[in-house]
Each structure stands twice: as C-alpha cells, then as structure tokens.
Design an enzyme around this catalytic site. Structure first.
Site, PDB file in Angstrom:
ATOM      1  N   ARG A   1      24.094  73.509  35.381  1.00 53.64           N
ATOM      2  CA  ARG A   1      24.346  73.780  36.804  1.00 53.64           C
ATOM      3  C   ARG A   1      24.936  75.184  37.015  1.00 53.64           C
ATOM      4  NH1 ARG A   1      27.235  69.122  40.483  1.00 53.64           N
ATOM      5  NH2 ARG A   1      26.279  69.658  42.456  1.00 53.64           N
TER       6      ARG A   1
ATOM      7  N   PHE B   1      22.456  67.770  35.830  1.00 53.09           N
ATOM      8  CA  PHE B   1      23.194  69.036  35.803  1.00 53.09           C
ATOM      9  C   PHE B   1      22.525  70.074  34.889  1.00 53.09           C
ATOM     10  CE2 PHE B   1      26.194  65.352  35.855  1.00 53.09           C
ATOM     11  CZ  PHE B   1      26.280  65.278  37.234  1.00 53.09           C
TER      12      PHE B   1
ATOM     13  N   LEU C   1      50.463  45.455  22.960  1.00 51.02           N
ATOM     14  CA  LEU C   1      51.622  46.206  22.508  1.00 51.02           C
ATOM     15  C   LEU C   1      51.580  46.328  20.979  1.00 51.02           C
ATOM     16  CD1 LEU C   1      54.501  47.295  23.118  1.00 51.02           C
ATOM     17  CD2 LEU C   1      55.325  44.952  22.942  1.00 51.02           C
ATOM     18  N   GLY C   2      51.355  45.204  20.330  1.00 50.32           N
ATOM     19  CA  GLY C   2      51.356  45.185  18.868  1.00 50.32           C
ATOM     20  C   GLY C   2      50.233  46.022  18.288  1.00 50.32           C
TER      21      GLY C   2
ATOM     22  N   GLU D   1      24.010  74.167  43.508  1.00 51.50           N
ATOM     23  CA  GLU D   1      24.734  74.923  42.486  1.00 51.50           C
ATOM     24  C   GLU D   1      25.761  75.919  43.021  1.00 51.50           C
ATOM     25  OE1 GLU D   1      21.754  75.471  38.834  1.00 51.50           O
ATOM     26  OE2 GLU D   1      20.854  75.922  40.763  1.00 51.50           O
TER      27      GLU D   1
ATOM     28  N   LEU E   1      52.304  41.528  13.047  1.00 48.52           N
ATOM     29  CA  LEU E   1      53.434  41.939  13.885  1.00 48.52           C
ATOM     30  C   LEU E   1      53.620  40.854  14.936  1.00 48.52           C
ATOM     31  CD1 LEU E   1      55.461  44.065  14.930  1.00 48.52           C
ATOM     32  CD2 LEU E   1      53.579  45.167  16.103  1.00 48.52           C
TER      33      LEU E   1
HETATM   34  C1  FAD Z   1      40.657  55.047  25.908  1.00 48.78           C
HETATM   35  C2  FAD Z   1      41.981  54.771  25.252  1.00 48.78           C
HETATM   36  C3  FAD Z   1      43.041  55.608  25.521  1.00 48.78           C
HETATM   37  C4  FAD Z   1      44.278  55.375  24.918  1.00 48.78           C
HETATM   38  N1  FAD Z   1      45.317  56.203  25.226  1.00 48.78           N
HETATM   39  C5  FAD Z   1      46.521  55.979  24.654  1.00 48.78           C
HETATM   40  C6  FAD Z   1      47.640  56.814  24.958  1.00 48.78           C
HETATM   41  O1  FAD Z   1      47.541  57.754  25.745  1.00 48.78           O
HETATM   42  N2  FAD Z   1      48.809  56.543  24.355  1.00 48.78           N
HETATM   43  C7  FAD Z   1      48.953  55.501  23.490  1.00 48.78           C
HETATM   44  O2  FAD Z   1      50.050  55.269  22.996  1.00 48.78           O
HETATM   45  N3  FAD Z   1      47.917  54.704  23.202  1.00 48.78           N
HETATM   46  C8  FAD Z   1      46.722  54.924  23.736  1.00 48.78           C
HETATM   47  N4  FAD Z   1      45.664  54.112  23.427  1.00 48.78           N
HETATM   48  C9  FAD Z   1      45.816  53.116  22.358  1.00 48.78           C
HETATM   49  C10 FAD Z   1      45.975  51.712  22.873  1.00 48.78           C
HETATM   50  O3  FAD Z   1      47.282  51.526  23.295  1.00 48.78           O
HETATM   51  C11 FAD Z   1      45.615  50.797  21.725  1.00 48.78           C
HETATM   52  O4  FAD Z   1      44.231  50.921  21.526  1.00 48.78           O
HETATM   53  C12 FAD Z   1      45.911  49.353  21.978  1.00 48.78           C
HETATM   54  O5  FAD Z   1      47.248  49.151  22.322  1.00 48.78           O
HETATM   55  C13 FAD Z   1      45.567  48.521  20.770  1.00 48.78           C
HETATM   56  O6  FAD Z   1      45.730  47.168  21.097  1.00 48.78           O
HETATM   57  P1  FAD Z   1      44.583  46.107  20.855  1.00 48.78           P
HETATM   58  O7  FAD Z   1      45.143  44.818  21.234  1.00 48.78           O
HETATM   59  O8  FAD Z   1      43.362  46.501  21.521  1.00 48.78           O
HETATM   60  O9  FAD Z   1      44.444  46.240  19.301  1.00 48.78           O
HETATM   61  P2  FAD Z   1      43.207  45.905  18.413  1.00 48.78           P
HETATM   62  O10 FAD Z   1      42.194  46.942  18.595  1.00 48.78           O
HETATM   63  O11 FAD Z   1      42.810  44.518  18.595  1.00 48.78           O
HETATM   64  O12 FAD Z   1      43.882  46.096  17.008  1.00 48.78           O
HETATM   65  C14 FAD Z   1      44.304  47.350  16.553  1.00 48.78           C
HETATM   66  C15 FAD Z   1      44.706  47.266  15.093  1.00 48.78           C
HETATM   67  O13 FAD Z   1      45.903  46.559  14.984  1.00 48.78           O
HETATM   68  C16 FAD Z   1      45.750  45.340  14.266  1.00 48.78           C
HETATM   69  N5  FAD Z   1      46.556  44.380  14.988  1.00 48.78           N
HETATM   70  C17 FAD Z   1      46.526  44.127  16.319  1.00 48.78           C
HETATM   71  N6  FAD Z   1      47.533  43.302  16.632  1.00 48.78           N
HETATM   72  C18 FAD Z   1      48.201  43.043  15.502  1.00 48.78           C
HETATM   73  C19 FAD Z   1      49.339  42.272  15.200  1.00 48.78           C
HETATM   74  N7  FAD Z   1      50.010  41.637  16.145  1.00 48.78           N
HETATM   75  N8  FAD Z   1      49.740  42.248  13.913  1.00 48.78           N
HETATM   76  C20 FAD Z   1      49.086  42.914  12.968  1.00 48.78           C
HETATM   77  N9  FAD Z   1      48.009  43.639  13.174  1.00 48.78           N
HETATM   78  C21 FAD Z   1      47.572  43.722  14.452  1.00 48.78           C
HETATM   79  C22 FAD Z   1      44.270  45.084  14.231  1.00 48.78           C
HETATM   80  O14 FAD Z   1      43.878  44.420  13.082  1.00 48.78           O
HETATM   81  C23 FAD Z   1      43.711  46.495  14.255  1.00 48.78           C
HETATM   82  O15 FAD Z   1      43.724  47.044  12.982  1.00 48.78           O
HETATM   83  C24 FAD Z   1      44.427  54.300  24.020  1.00 48.78           C
HETATM   84  C25 FAD Z   1      43.355  53.462  23.742  1.00 48.78           C
HETATM   85  C26 FAD Z   1      42.125  53.691  24.355  1.00 48.78           C
HETATM   86  C27 FAD Z   1      40.975  52.804  24.032  1.00 48.78           C
END
Ligand code: FAD
Ligand code: FES
Ligand code: FES
Length: 1352
Positions: A932, A819, A349-350, A1282, A404
């Site tokens: 294709r 393809f 979420l964060g 095809e 966060l």
């Molecule tokens: C294929 C794909 C499709 C997606 N589609 C959507 C969509 O349709 N709609 C949408 O809203 N989102 C979408 N997302 C985004 C997705 O929600 C975020 O990639 C994800 O929530 C990030 O969380 P994480 O834990 O992986 O973050 P990380 O990749 O670990 O971190 C992301 C960034 O936030 C920082 N960070 C993480 N947590 C904290 C914290 N608690 N405090 C301070 N800094 C922090 C990290 O340093 C980094 O800079 C998509 C992502 C992917 C990969």
C-alpha cells in the site's frame, strides 16, 4: 456425530445449539481445527494460531457447579483443545445470527457503522463484543434504557482490545461497540447508515437495530459439564482427573506412570508461544481437581488454585482489594495487561508460572508475585512442598509430572514486611510495564513491581524496607535488585540517595547477551525506580528535591488511559455527500458487511475441501545463498505416510519454472538449483491435513552447499560495490526538474550528503496466502485464490503447467486483506497448489501459517537515501539531489516502479531544482513487493525529513519551512506537468487552511509550548503535513447482465479486497441503468449482485492496485450500462407509448421476449491525456512522549482529504482512516526486521506489532472533502485507498518535535552528547528509538544537574 446421552468416556459439547459427541479424538486437536474441518461453522478464522489476533474467538458457556451459574467467556479457539470443552456450549458468530434466520444486532450494527472492510477480523470482533455484553448483563448495575446494554462505553471498546483489524483503523468498530453502551453519547458515534446528522436522539435510538437483552440466554448443556475421566483415542488419551487421588493414581498407573510421555494441560495457551509439535501419549487436564481451583482467604493471605484462569484471579483479587488490600487491585490491573481477554479467560495462573520456571518465559505475573512475598505449593510424586517464589524460580526446571497446586499471596501491611514496623510508616506498592501496546497483548521490554515501607517525618522520607523486582528484560527469571534494596533500606530519600540507587540499579538490571535493546531495558528500570521513589513526595513534603510529579501531571491530561475513560475519547467525521449521480455519492454500507460479521462470507479457506483433498506447506531456504543438494523429511510420529515433496523437477516438460509474472518478466516458482535468499521457496510438501503438511515442512532437512558461490549480497552498499542492480525501463524513469547545479549556486546554505534509512513493513493481512486447486477434465485446472490479480495468476499457472491459458480457470471472490501483498506474492502459492494438484491429480489446498507468510512476504522496500539540499536563509529551498538505494531483494517483482512512484509523491514541495539517482539493488533478501503506497509513503516521509532538517539547520519553526516551500499552481505544473489538472483542482491550499482551523492548530501550538514548559518527563509535539499523491488510472473490464426477474449480475476486473469496490460498483450500476428512466428503478441498487472474478468469464482483469481500480471498474460497468440503456430505450419508448408507463420488471421481461441482448461487457480505457492525476490531503497530529520510557501517545489527529465527489463517503472515510492507521504502524510500531543473513526476525504476532485500538489517536477527526466536479475523473470521484497512508508521517514528525523538546531540556541539564537539534528519528519510532533520542541516561543527567546546579 450427533446424538443424546454421552457416556463418561465420550466428549460431548454443543456448537451453536448442535450437539457433538466424539468417542475418539486426537487430543492435540484444537477447537478451531475441529470447527473448521468438522462442522459447517466457518466464522472462526485462523489469523495467527498463537493467541495474538482474535480472528478465532468464540464464546464458551459453561456451568460452574461451585458457583452454580453459567459462565460465558471468550477463548481463542486456535489454542483451546477440543477435549477441554467437554460439556460446554460454544457460540460462533453465525450462531448469533445469520442470513437465513436473521442477523444479530451486533452484526447489523457492525454493518451499519461501516465497521467491516475485508471482514476477516469481524466475526472474532463480534464474539468479543457479544461476550462482553453477556457479562455486563450479569452485573448489578442499574437497568439501562430500553435497547441498550449495561455495558459502559469504555468496557465496550476494551472488549475488542486484543482483536486485530488491519483494514478499518478501529474507529468505526469502536463506534459499533459503543452503540450498545448505556452511557454512550450518541452524538459521539460516527457516520452510520441508521441516522443522519441532526436527527433527534429518540430517532437515533429507534433506528438502531434493536438490542434485546433477553437474547443473551446462552444455551449450555445443563448438568453435563463434567470431567471426562478418560477419553481414549487409538494412540493418545486425555484424562481429566477429578481429585488429587485420581491424579496420583494416574501418575502411578501403568498407562501414565511407566510408558510414554505426559502433558499436563490447563488452557493450552502456552502453545501459542512455544508451538509444540511433540506428540504426547497422555494429556492430563488439571481443571477438574478442586484443590487446583480453590480460592481460600484467611487472616494472613489468600490462596489461589493454580488452574484458575488469569481472568478469574483478577476478579478474586479485585473482590479482596475491596476489603482493604489495595495491593491486590494493582496486581489485578497489571494482570489485565497480560495477553488479551480471550487468552486470559483460559490461561491459568499456574501455567504462566510453570512457563516461567521451566522455560524462562518473560512472565509479568512472576515479577508481581516475587515482590509481594508469594509462595507456591507443588507436588512431586507424593511429596508436597510449600516454597517461596524465589526458591521456586531458582530450582532446576521442574519435570513434567510436578504439579503446581496453589499460589499463596500474603496480605501486606508494614508489620509484615520482614518484621519491620514503624508506626508512622506507610506501604507503597506500584507495578510497571513498558510494552509496545499500553493495554497488553504485547510482551513487555521490562516489567517491575516495587513495594516499600516508608515513614515520613520532618527529615524526609525514610525507607524502612523496600523490595524491587524486575522481569522480562532478558534474563532467565525475574529478579530482585537486592543490592539496591539493601542500599536504600534505612536511607532518607535525597537526591544523592536517588542518584546512587539508580546507578546501582543500572548495574543490576543487565540483560543476557544477545537480548535486543539491552541498554534501553536497563534505562527503563532506572526510570521506573526514579518514578516510584519520586512519588513519595506525596507521602509527605519532606522530599524536597524539586522533582515534578509525572503521575500527578498525568492525571491532568486529556485521555489519560486509566479508569473508565474510553480509549478513543472522541472522533468526528465530516463527509459531504453529493446527489448528482444518486445513489452514487450515498454513504451506503459495504455490500456483504452483515455476512462478513456473521462469518458466512466465504473466503478461500472456507470453501469445503473436495474429496481426497491434500494440503501443502512451503519448504523455504534458511540460507541466503546456497546450492540445494537434497531435501528430506525427518520422521515424526504424526506423519504416518511419507509426504510428497514437489520441487522444480515436478514441473511438466512443457511447462516452465515460473511462480509470478509482472510487467518486468517472470520469477521462478521454486529455487531450481540455488536458493537465493532466506525464505526462497525450495519445495512444496503435501500431506493429508494442513497440520501435517506444516509439520512436515517444519521437519524438512535441506542439504545446502555454498562451495564455489560468491558470498551473498546482504546490504545495499554491497550491491553497489558489486554493481548488482535491476534495470529501470526508461519510460518509468522520472524526469528531473530544473538545474540542480544552478539551484545549489543560488543557495545560502547547503546540507551535503545527509542520510536516511528506512526499513520494511509487512502487510499483515488477516488472511494469509491461500489457494485451492482442483484438477478438472481434459488437463484443466480450477484454482480458487485470494489474489489481487487473478488474471496474472492464471497466466502463471498455465505457463508453469505448460497448458494453454484456456485450460486454467481462476476464481477470486474476496480477499481477507491484500494491501499489495496478494498481488505478486499470491501467485507462487496458487501456482504451487496447481502444480501439486496437476502432478498428483488430486485437489490440493494451501493456507500458509503466519510464520511462513511473514518469511516469504518480502513486504515494503527498505532503502537508503543520501541527499544534498541547498536553501536560502529565509528557508526557500533552491535545489535538492537524492541518491536512493532501494533494497529490492532477489527478484525483480515490481521494484522498477519505485523511482516513478517515489518521485510522483516527492514533488509535493517546490524544491527549486530536483535531481536524483535511483539504484534498484538486487540483494539476497526476499524480493520486496508492492505494499500500500509503495515507495510513495517513503518518499513523502523523506520530503518531510528534509524539510525538518532544513528547519533545524536554520533553527526556525519547521512549519514555516513547509509554508515557504509550498507549491503555487505554477510550480505544481512545472513539477507535475499534465497530472496537475485545472487550477481549481489544486485544492491543497484550501485543505491546508481547513486542517488548520479544524485542528485549532495555531492555538494548540501555544498549548503545547505551555505544556512542555510545565512538564519535565512528558513532552508534546504537534505537526502539520501536506501530501500530494500522483495516481495512474488503468484500463479495466466489466460485464453487466440483466436476468429475467430484473435482477442484475455484475462482474468486474477489480477484486473486493475490503476497499468497498463492489459497493461502489453496485451504486454506479444502479445509477447508470437508472438512466433508462422507467418506473421501479429507484431500488435498482438492491437488485445488483457483484459476483466473484472468474478469469474465463471476464478477461483482462489486470491488477487491483494503485488506488484507482474502484474507479476504473466503475467506469467499465458504466460503459456496459450505457450500452444496455441504449439497447433497451427503443423498447421502453414503444411500451411507454402503448401503455403510458413501464416499469423495470416489465421492460426486462419484454426485452427477453424481444430478444434484446441483456448482457454487455466493456473494457474501460482511460483517456491517455488524463491517466495521471493528483490527490491532496493534510493532517495535523499531536503526540505526547514519556521521556522515562520512550512511550508515545497520539493525543489527536485531524485529517482533511479530497475525494473529489466521493462515490461513497463512508467507504472512502474507511479507506482514509484505515490507511492512516496502517501508516501509523509503519511510522511508529512495526519492525519487519531480519538478522544479518536475511532471516526474518519478526515472524508472528509476538514479534510484529500492528496498531491496536489502544494505539490509535485518542481524538481522530476526518473530513472527507467534496471538491466538486472533476470532468476528467470517473463521476468526479478521486482515489482514497493509498494516499491517506502518507498522512501518518504527521505522527512521526510530531514525535520528533516532542523529542526535540526533550533534548533541549536534556541540554539544559548539562548533557553534552545527544542534544544536537539535528537528529534522525528512526522509522518506526518505537519506544526504544524514542527513549534513545531522549537520553538513555536522562534520569542520571537530571539528578546530576540538581546535585551540582553550578556546573550547568
Ligand atoms: C498471546 C499471548 C500473550 C501473552 N502475553 C503475556 C504477557 O504479556 N505476560 C505474561 O506474563 N504472560 C503472557 N502470556 C502467557 C500466558 O499467561 C500463559 O500462556 C498462560 O498463563 C499459561 O496458562 P495455560 O493454562 O494456558 O497453560 P498451559 O498452556 O496449559 O500449560 C503451560 C505449561 O505449564 C504446564 N502446567 C500448566 N499448569 C500446570 C500446573 N498446575 N502444574 C504443573 N504444570 C502445569 C503445562 O504442562 C505446560 O507445560 C501470553 C500468552 C499468550 C498466548
Ligand atoms: S487465530 Fe487464534 S488468536 Fe489469532
Ligand atoms: S476488516 Fe478487519 S481485518 Fe479486514
């Protein structure tokens, strides 16, 4: 390293029960990197590296010490960092089961339901399903019947919603998944190898591979799931603080606080979007700090830790919605459309919020939180703050050490909205999202969330308070539409109020400059607000503006995609097998499907890297036409050694700068001096790992110079102006039919110089271009490549290296989807690899990243068509002339075949007279290649577009114009000459009738009309189209050898690219050798193994292309078998005479002793008089469009396709469905577009959207017609690879029909512009394209018509 008892500073985890301990690891290593390079487990495939395809999915089992239970969930291993799986157990598909220990029922059912074609997506699919089954077992649901899971059919389908498959069209995958569901109706499951039609249910259940729910005890490392406080590697470190205090200490320590860069990590999924290559000194994993994983509920709201995964947040919100907070359940519903399950399971979420705050990521979650008045708590240094979402967003981007902590969502009731309290009031909350895929896995064009406090009385609906948030539409952050909120507050809803509010909103939701589809996004906002306010009519009867309630109507629709409805509501397949050439004709499962499912099938990149292997990546031009003066690689901390850069200068002096060969000559491997398009290959950079090679290519600095060069040619019009064309050899230029001038003179009406433009399409094979070259003794080179024509790759490599052909050996075992893209376009990859290996005398391999693949691929030919057509008043077309400008790009490739291919299909109607002029334009775009049905799909569509235009002109039903211009056998012969075959082979008229009755076409036309009359905002269209597709049979070699034990090994020129070629070949060998008629030949099929293509073992392999390679390869092995049977017959007769009977094994043993030659090879050469033949099919599709969003839903498709006497109806069915869905992508979704310089704009899964399971027809019925004996065809079979792709135009035509209805309605509302009955619908008919034609201002037009009815 494997051992027991890891220390605190050692990373320990299990993969498929094998323990790994890593005292040191580069923290940026992904789990996928680790698995593929340091374990034997290769089932995790790299399809995109950005979380968008699911090929890399694994399940993680992890002990949750708070919940005291093992959690099992999927993650995308391409994004998950290996350091973050400490103490976890990873299961990959080969860990579920394998060839040695037995396959898992998931694998067996994927194989048996024909759900794996090329197999590249299959292990990821299996893992997504496995995880869903595991979790279903943990539910409190009633015990399922024996052999089934607790999973529901709908859940089983949705389990693979984020996994892409480019081959199957998803229907069989959905069946394999649903076969586990307790609530499945087995009748609904499609053709499979477990039961036959008509079998009783008990028989069906007992024949399914047994699913034992106990299998699910997934191992985990009990007690070891813990934070690794410090995982040191030489350069970088990974910390997992277990408390806020530890985090503080870390931030203020010498190691983190003072020196170096820091990266906070949770799921690392953001890297899928940003693809960072920065090297951080310190990584801090936030997941072990309890405060960041809290879920606290108090009287006024719920606090959620920022490190909680989105999946967990969904669960908690749902739990809390059960106690009355319905808003939460809507937020949860919306959140389930964020990415795919395997991303949400680790994405926090964060992380999402920080991406939005810091880097303006178009988040959905921020929009939701903004409207419900959420707040966040953050920590900066020692300072803790709680701020509102709005404040959070409005601050400057937070620095990398601000953390966060939590997100607080207040409970909502009328009393708490800005202090307003109306006793009779009600809270209304709704969220919206317009995205190319309904179930997510696609960023939205716009998202919105609305919260309103409404009270109703006799005067109507009074807005006490309203909050409107919009996001992802091309501004830095999601915003509240304050002005509109202010305007609406205190108003009683009326038409005037709606009109003013939507007007204000249009001015408020404005994208920043440069955002694509800006007007569309703004119209979406208006549509959503209108829909929301409109829904208040259900609050009370006071709002009496006569709006139809779309939502209410929606729920009456079949297949409305909410709730527990399966995505694919039904699918029927009718296949007519034939036993004449048994086992040819049997719907046998694809050879190797189970090992594909378990991930053991070896693709090129699965071949272990030889010692000293180097890795290559391409440096491509970013200029459309420029001289290359120099190339250098920027320093990067990860690139310790300067990588080698291989250019044209490295080609040996005996060799040539050649990268591919076709019938029309060769093209350079590297831009020698001048780069001729964006994406032109300039050089290959070679480094110690693929990651470093990619990094080096990304850091390449190319020095360009355009002085003295003409401007590039970037459009077909410019090509015409500058006469920049490729020649078409006369033998490939098709013949005109009849006299155009005479036909025009006979016409009652003429449409002159009408224009159609068509764009490109990318192959999106799941396995990108790849090769491995290994230098061999005496200047020889062995190359493994994923190629549809290894023979040509072989020739190019030898020519480039300047060595005789016999110094080169090319192997292709299987191709992870081709393809057409792995024909010409695969050659430069294997050649560049070979050249680097030759120069460096070390093995070199290349596995292109998705972006580079998309940049160089070229894809389908874009074109501009101008036509003039003459027709009678009764709709009979008398003459047609086409001027076609094909954008071929900067290389010839196969482009000169386009006129022939296009006209071969275009003649599907009797045009009276047909003339044409083709110009194959040489432009400064990447050279376009065969995809294709190259040219054929465009031609078939153009034919339909002309028919539709004629119908619009005459204002008659389009179907009547199709019927009027249908071929008789005589006209067919006139247009097609020799390829039209015998009269009884012209099956199109009967196919037309069959598809009509199968689809209930006539009755459904009436139903569609009825629907359109009673719905304002949804419209439907239905369309029926025929196809005639001419194919050419080419020569092909084969080799059949019988070994001592009677087993048989077969080589064929055709490559197994997922189309089931090997399976058909095995069936033919079994049939043809069975002609020996001795005992023990009934199970010959199981004795046959088809082996990889080896260009030194089997020569003249040719191309695997054009739909006919399976039949030619089958014909070739049939010839070999006849020779063998002939050689064996005398011996068999002698043995039979001696012993009374003889069995296969004995015969072969004796043949060996008697020195009978047991190997035969052949070259099948088709009869020149029967090389071309016609394929027929027809489809009916029904589509529903949403006028407010431009969204389309394919309600139903019925297909009838003539396969002759299918060699394998299951394989052909798979080709038909898969091709159709790929065509759907072309017509409805896939925008393979470039900017004006020719730079590819669509360069990954974020921007290029192929169909997913939620975008295929809700009902998908296919009949594989057995049209009996065809004496000129190989065992009476016809092609299927095809032609069925062309049938997808039916969906486009149906969409156009629905839009026509919307435009009629718009006209009735008084609109003047954009209501003409003749209009062009773009290909692809994306949401913005559909909405544009339905009226971007349809809401305003409607409201005006209601406000001033007299004016209409
Ligand atoms: C294929 C794909 C499709 C997606 N589609 C959507 C969509 O349709 N709609 C949408 O809203 N989102 C979408 N997302 C985004 C997705 O929600 C975020 O990639 C994800 O929530 C990030 O969380 P994480 O834990 O992986 O973050 P990380 O990749 O670990 O971190 C992301 C960034 O936030 C920082 N960070 C993480 N947590 C904290 C914290 N608690 N405090 C301070 N800094 C922090 C990290 O340093 C980094 O800079 C998509 C992502 C992917 C990969
Ligand atoms: S490779 Fe990981 S999701 Fe595509
Ligand atoms: S079988 Fe799914 S991508 Fe080929």
């Amino acid at each position: 390293m494997e051992s027991g008892g890891a220390g605190d500073d050692c990373l320990a985890f299990e993969v498929n029960g094998r323990r790994f301990e890593l005292p040191e690891v580069d923290p940026s290593t992904t789990l996928l990197d680790f698995l593929r390079s340091r374990t034997p487990f290769k089932s995790v495939k790299l399809g995109c590296g950005e979380g968008g395809c699911g090929a890399c999915v694994v399940t993680v089992s992890k002990y949750d010490s708070t919940l005291k239970k093992v959690e099992t969930f999927t993650v995308s291993s391409c994004l998950t960092l290996v350091c973050s799986i400490n103490g976890c157990s990873i299961t990959t598909s080969e860990g579920l089961g394998n060839a040695k220990n037995g396959f898992h029922p998931i694998h067996q059912r994927f194989a048996g339901f024909h759900a794996s074609q090329c197999g590249f997506c299959t292990p990821g699919m299996c893992m997504s399903l496995f995880s869903a089954l595991t979790n279903a077992e943990k539910s409190q649901r009633a015990e399922p019947p024996n052999g089934f899971s607790k999973i529901t059919a709908s859940e089983a389908e949705k389990a693979i919603a984020g996994n892409l498959c480019r081959c199957t069209g998803y229907r069989p995958i959905a069946d394999a998944c649903k076969s586990f569901a307790a609530d499945v109706d087995l009748e609904d499951l499609g053709i499979n190898s477990f039961w036959r039609k008509g079998d009783k249910n008990e028989k069906k259940v007992s024949s399914l591979p047994l699913y034992s729910r106990k299998d699910h005890a997934c191992s985990y490392m009990a007690g070891e799931c813990r934070s690794t406080r410090l995982l040191n590697s030489k350069k970088n470190s990974w910390y997992s603080p277990a408390s806020v205090e530890e985090l503080h200490n870390l931030f203020h320590s010498d190691t983190v606080g003072k020196s170096g860069s820091v990266k906070l990590v949770v799921g690392n999924t953001a890297n899928g979007y940003y693809k960072e290559t920065e090297v951080y000194d310190r990584y801090i994993d936030l997941r072990y700090i309890p405060e960041l994983s809290v879920v606290k509920r108090n009287k006024s709201g719920i606090e959620l830790g920022a490190a909680l995964s989105i999946s967990k947040v969904v669960v908690y919100l749902r739990e809390n919605s059960e106690s009355g907070e319905l808003v939460f359940s809507k937020i949860a519903d919306h959140m389930e459309k964020v990415a795919a399950g395997f991303v949400r399971n680790s994405a926090s979420l964060g992380g999402n919020l920080i991406m939005a705050q810091r880097k303006y990521f178009p988040s959905d979650i921020v929009t939701l939180l903004l409207v419900v008045g959420a707040s966040v708590s953050i920590m900066s240094g020692h300072k803790h703050e709680k701020i509102t979402m709005e404040e959070f967003l409005s601050r400057p981007p937070l620095d990398s050490k601000t953390v966060l902590f939590t997100v607080y969502i207040p409970f909502l009731d009328p009393k708490r909205i800005d202090g307003s309290l109306q006793t009779s009031s009600r809270l209304l909350f709704e969220t919206y999202r317009a995205a190319p895929r309904p179930l997510g896995n696609a960023l939205p064009y716009l998202n919105a969330a609305f919260l309103a406090d409404i009270s109703t009385d006799k005067n109507g609906s009074l807005v006490n308070n309203i909050q409107l948030a919009f996001g992802a539409y091309g501004t830095k952050h999601a915003t509240r539409a304050r002005k509109v909120e202010e305007y609406l507050t205190g108003k009683v809803l009326s038409l005037e109020v709606l009109d003013e509010a939507t007007k204000l909103l249009k001015g408020a939701v404005v994208s920043e400059e440069g955002t694509s589809h800006a007007a569309y996004r703004s119209s979406l906002a208006v549509g959503f607000l209108f829909e929301f306010l409109n829904s208040f009519s259900s609050v009370g009867s006071a709002i009496s503006c006569g709006l139809s309630n779309k939502k209410q109507n929606d729920s009456l629709l079949e297949g409305a995609d909410t709730g527990n409805q399966p995505l694919l509501s039904s699918a029927k397949q009718v296949v007519e097998s034939s036993s004449e050439y048994h086992p040819v004709g049997e719907p046998m499962p694809k050879f190797g499907a189970a090992i594909q499912a378990s991930g053991e099938a070896v693709f090129v990149d699965d071949i272990p890297s030889p010692t000293d292997c180097l890795y290559g990546a391409l440096i491509c031009s970013t200029e459309p036409l420029a001289r290359v003066k120099g190339i250098s690689i920027k320093n990067h901390p990860r690139l310790a050694q300067a990588p080698d850069v291989i250019t044209a200068k490295d080609i040996p002096k005996e060799g040539e700068n050649v990268g591919c060969l076709t019938l029309f000559g060769g093209e350079p491997l590297f831009a020698d001096d001048i780069a001729k398009c964006c994406g032109d290959i300039i050089a290959l950079v070679v480094a110690d790992t693929q990651k470093n090679a990619n990094l080096a290519a990304k850091n390449a600095v190319v020095d360009y110079d355009t002085e003295g060069l003409d401007p590039p040619i970037l459009t077909v019009e410019e090509a015409v102006e500058r006469s920049s064309f490729y020649d078409v050899p006369p033998f490939l230029y098709p013949q005109t039919v009849g006299d155009f001038a005479k036909g025009m003179a006979e016409a009652d009406h003429k449409i002159l110089s009408a224009e159609i433009r068509l764009g490109s399409q990318y192959y999106f094979y799941m396995e990108t271009q790849t090769a491995l070259a290994v230098p061999d003794e005496d200047n020889c080179m062995v190359v493994y490549t994923s190629s549809q024509c290894p023979e040509f790759a072989h020739r190019v490599i030898a020519q480039c290296l300047g060595v005789p052909d016999h110094n080169v050996r090319v192997h292709t075992r299987r191709v992870g989807g081709g393809f057409g893209g792995k024909a010409i376009k695969a050659m430069p990859i294997s050649t560049a690899c070979a050249l680097a290996a030759y120069k460096l005398q070390r093995p070199v391999r290349i596995y292109l990243d998705r972006k580079t693949d998309m940049i160089i691929a070229g894809g389908r030919h874009p074109m501009k068509i101008t036509y003039s057509v003459g027709f009678k008043s009764d709709g009979k077309i008398t003459a047609l002339h086409l001027d076609v400008l094909v954008n071929a790009g900067m290389g010839t490739d196969i482009s000169p075949i386009m006129p022939n291919n296009m006209i071969g299909v275009f003649k599907k109607y009797d045009w009276g007279a047909l003339s044409f002029d083709f110009k194959i334009c040489r432009t400064n775009h990447s050279s376009k290649s065969a995809m294709r049905a190259p040219g054929e799909v465009q031609a078939s569509y153009i034919a339909e577009a002309i028919i539709e235009n004629v119908a619009s002109w005459l204002a008659v039903d389009v179907d009547s114009i199709r019927n009027r211009n249908f071929h008789s056998y005589e006209s067919l012969k006139l247009f097609y000459g020799g390829s039209s075959g015998e009269p009884d082979e012209f099956t199109l008229p009967s196919i037309w009738d069959k598809v009509t009755s199968m689809s209930n076409f006539d009755q459904r036309i009436l139903m569609v009309e009825q629907f359109n009359r009673s719905n304002l905002w949804l419209k439907r269209g239905i369309s029926r189209i025929p196809i005639v597709h001419e194919v050419l049979v080419r020569s092909a070699p084969g080799k059949v050898s019988i070994l001592w034990d009677g087993s048989i090994v077969v080589e064929v020129g055709g490559i197994e690219i997922g189309q089931g070629l090997w399976t058909k070949v095995k069936q033919v060998v079994a049939y043809a050798l069975g002609q020996i008629q001795c005992d023990g030949t009934e199970d010959l099929f199981d004795k046959v193994r088809v082996v990889q293509m080896d260009t030194l073992s089997l020569v003249q392999g040719g191309f695997t292309a054009g739909s006919t390679t399976s039949e030619s390869s089958c014909a070739a092995v049939q010839l070999c078998c006849s020779v063998l049977v002939e050689r064996l017959t005398p011996l068999k007769e002698t043995l039979q005479a001696d012993t009374g009977s003889v069995d296969w094994k004995t015969l072969i043993l004796q043949a060996n002793y008697a020195a009978v030659n047991l190997a035969a090879n052949s070259l099948f050469v088709p009869d020149p008089t029967a090389m071309k033949y016609l394929n027929y099919g027809a489809a009916v599709s029904e589509v529903e469009i949403d006028i407010l969003t431009g969204g389309t839903k394919i309600l139903r498709t019925d297909i009838v396709y003539d396969c002759g006497q299918s060699m394998n109806p299951a394989v052909d069915l798979g080709q038909i469905e898969g091709a159709f869905v790929q065509g759907l992508g072309f017509f409805m979704q896939e925008e393979y577009s470039t900017d004006s310089d020719g730079t590819m704009v669509a360069d990954g899964t974020w921007t290029y959207k192929i169909p997913t399971i939620d975008t295929i027809p809700k009902q998908f019925n296919v009949q594989v017609l057995n049209s009996g004996h065809h004496k000129q065809r190989v065992l009476s079979s016809k092609a299927s690879g095809e032609p069925p792709l062309l049938l997808a135009a039916s969906v486009h035509c149906a969409t156009r029909a629905a839009i026509g209805e919307a435009r009629k309605q718009l006209k009735s509302w008084g609109a003047v512009e954009g209501t003409e009955s003749t209009f062009q619908l773009d290909v692809p008919a994306t949401m913005p394209a559909v909405k544009q034609l339905c009226g971007l201002d349809s809401v305003a037009t409607y409201l005006h018509s209601r406000l001033s009815p007299s004016q209409n």
